[in-house]
Design a protein around this motif. Structure first.
Motif: not given
Length: 431
Positions: A33-36, A73-81, A98-99, A288-294
């Motif tokens: 879900a985070a990757a989405g 480009g991989l950020l999955a949360v708002d920048r404030t988080e 990485s974040y 949370e911030a930067m999910p990585l898949l495989r």
């Protein structure tokens, strides 16, 4: 309220590998879900996998993908988080970003602090890995403080803490734990000897050396432990992922498979399996911030699910370094032979390169031991790897000069105004 740290699994929470896989599955949905929410994965032609079965066939995420997605480009949360931003060492010339959120950091700290020797409130912990943009120094610092330890932030690749100053800090502050590259522990030992100190006797407070960032052969590990009369505890990870593996009481590295899904990729066929020899692939389960898949780490590893005397239900890993197709030889291979030479030969520093079908090796070796060192090393390389080896036995100081080990350069604040007769060539410089 119970913190996210306390909700994370701890070693022993699962009875067997089936239980470990259930733990992974329970967390995987949140990871997908985070990757989405990440532009990179959302915009991929393949979309985002919806299950473990779909993840198994999902395209790998490579380092070039991270470079192309720089910076967010991989950020999955708002920048404030976002709590912290980091970059890799950039040895390739292009950074990978990485974040991490504050919640991500709880998991990072927990994984790093899984040392079987423990980090205690009465420890003085010298951190000798880079701070700056890399995560390694910040991570060790945060983990040590979370356990109440006193941190000595000695940094690395810095003018402020040359080797001689590190040795002084180790000695005068009664440092009990260190975190560094394995090579640094050898450099400190050589520096201490030049300064008239005996590593095995004059640092009685030292109870363990934590090391990571390089492949570590059993022979080099044993040499470092012998030099300092303290155990060497290995850690494996990356700026993009944090700690991926830690050492059990029996000296074997275990992958933190309760916090990530691991695979091994055959670089020749591209196929992945849960174990075996190849390149490590990881899907972190607490990002949370930067999910990585495989995510393809590219390190060459051996992964095994054979039982370990420690009883941890976690796969073991041997890290061999970066894979080079067709080379047939890793740094760990050569290192095992170099540090397999008798300790009295005094070999601490070496370098090697392939020259066609020949391997050229240079070692620093004490006078009187050069001929047997050359013979044993040449014969070992030929017998084990079938290579013709040219061995250059160099005097101590040829590879690592004594001046580097003993220097204490002045570090200044930039100045613009000088008195008559002062050396003003150092204006606006730190040294």
């Amino acid at each position: 309220m119970t913190s996210a740290l306390n909700r994370r699994p701890r070693i022993g929470d699962w009875p067997d590998y089936a239980g470990l896989e259930r733990l992974q599955d329970a967390r995987l949905g949140r990871t997908l879900a985070a990757a989405g929410r990440s532009p990179f994965y959302r915009n991929r032609a393949d979309g985002v996998p919806a299950s473990r079965a779909e993840l198994a066939d999902y395209p790998l995420t490579g380092k070039q993908d991270l470079r192309d997605a720089y910076p967010f480009g991989l950020l999955a949360v708002d920048r404030t988080e976002v709590a912290t931003y980091h970059e890799s060492s950039g040895s390739s010339g292009s950074p990978t970003a990485s974040y991490y959120t504050a919640e991500d950091w709880l998991d990072l700290i927990d994984r790093y602090a899984r040392k079987h020797v423990g980090i205690r409130a009465d420890d003085t912990f010298l951190v000798r890995t880079p701070y700056a943009l890399m995560i390694t120094g910040h991570l060790a610092h945060a983990a040590a403080r979370s356990r109440g330890a006193t941190v000595v932030p000695a940094d690395n690749r810095s003018l402020v803490t040359p080797y001689a100053k590190v040795v002084r800090l180790l000695h005068d502050l009664d440092v009990s734990l260190t975190w560094s590259l394995p090579t640094d522990a050898l450099l400190w030992a050589a520096s201490a000897a030049h300064l008239g100190l005996r590593p095995a006797h004059d640092f009685p407070a030292l109870r363990a050396l934590f090391v990571g960032g390089e492949p570590l052969s059993p022979a080099r590990r044993a040499r470092i432990a012998e030099l300092w009369a303290a155990p060497v505890v290995e850690e494996y990870g990356a700026t993009e992922t944090g700690s991926l593996a830690g050492e059990c009481p029996h000296g074997r590295l275990h992958l933190w498979a309760d916090r990530a899904i691991f695979e091994v990729r055959d670089p020749l066929t591209g196929r992945t399996t849960p174990a075996g020899h190849g390149q490590l692939v990881v899907t972190p389960l607490y990002r949370e911030a930067m999910p990585l898949l495989r995510y393809l780490i590219e390190d060459e590893v051996d992964v095994s699910y054979e039982s370990c005397p420690c009883g941890w239900v976690l796969p073991t890993v041997r890290v061999l370094g970066r894979y080079r197709p067709g080379a047939g030889l890793t740094q760990a291979d050569v290192e095992e032979l170099v540090f397999g030479l008798p300790a009295e030969y005094g070999v601490l520093f070496w370098r090697a390169r392939t020259e066609g079908a020949r391997l050229r090796v240079q070692i620093e070796v004490a006078e009187g031991h050069r001929e047997p060192a050359v013979r044993r090393l040449r014969d070992g390389i030929g017998a084990v790897h079938g290579l013709t080896a040219e061995i250059d036995a160099l005097p101590p100081g040829a590879l690592v000069p004594a001046a580097l080990l003993t220097a204490s350069p002045d570090v200044l604040k930039p100045r613009g105004l000088f008195d008559d007769g002062e050396d003003w060539t150092r204006a606006l410089r730190y040294y």
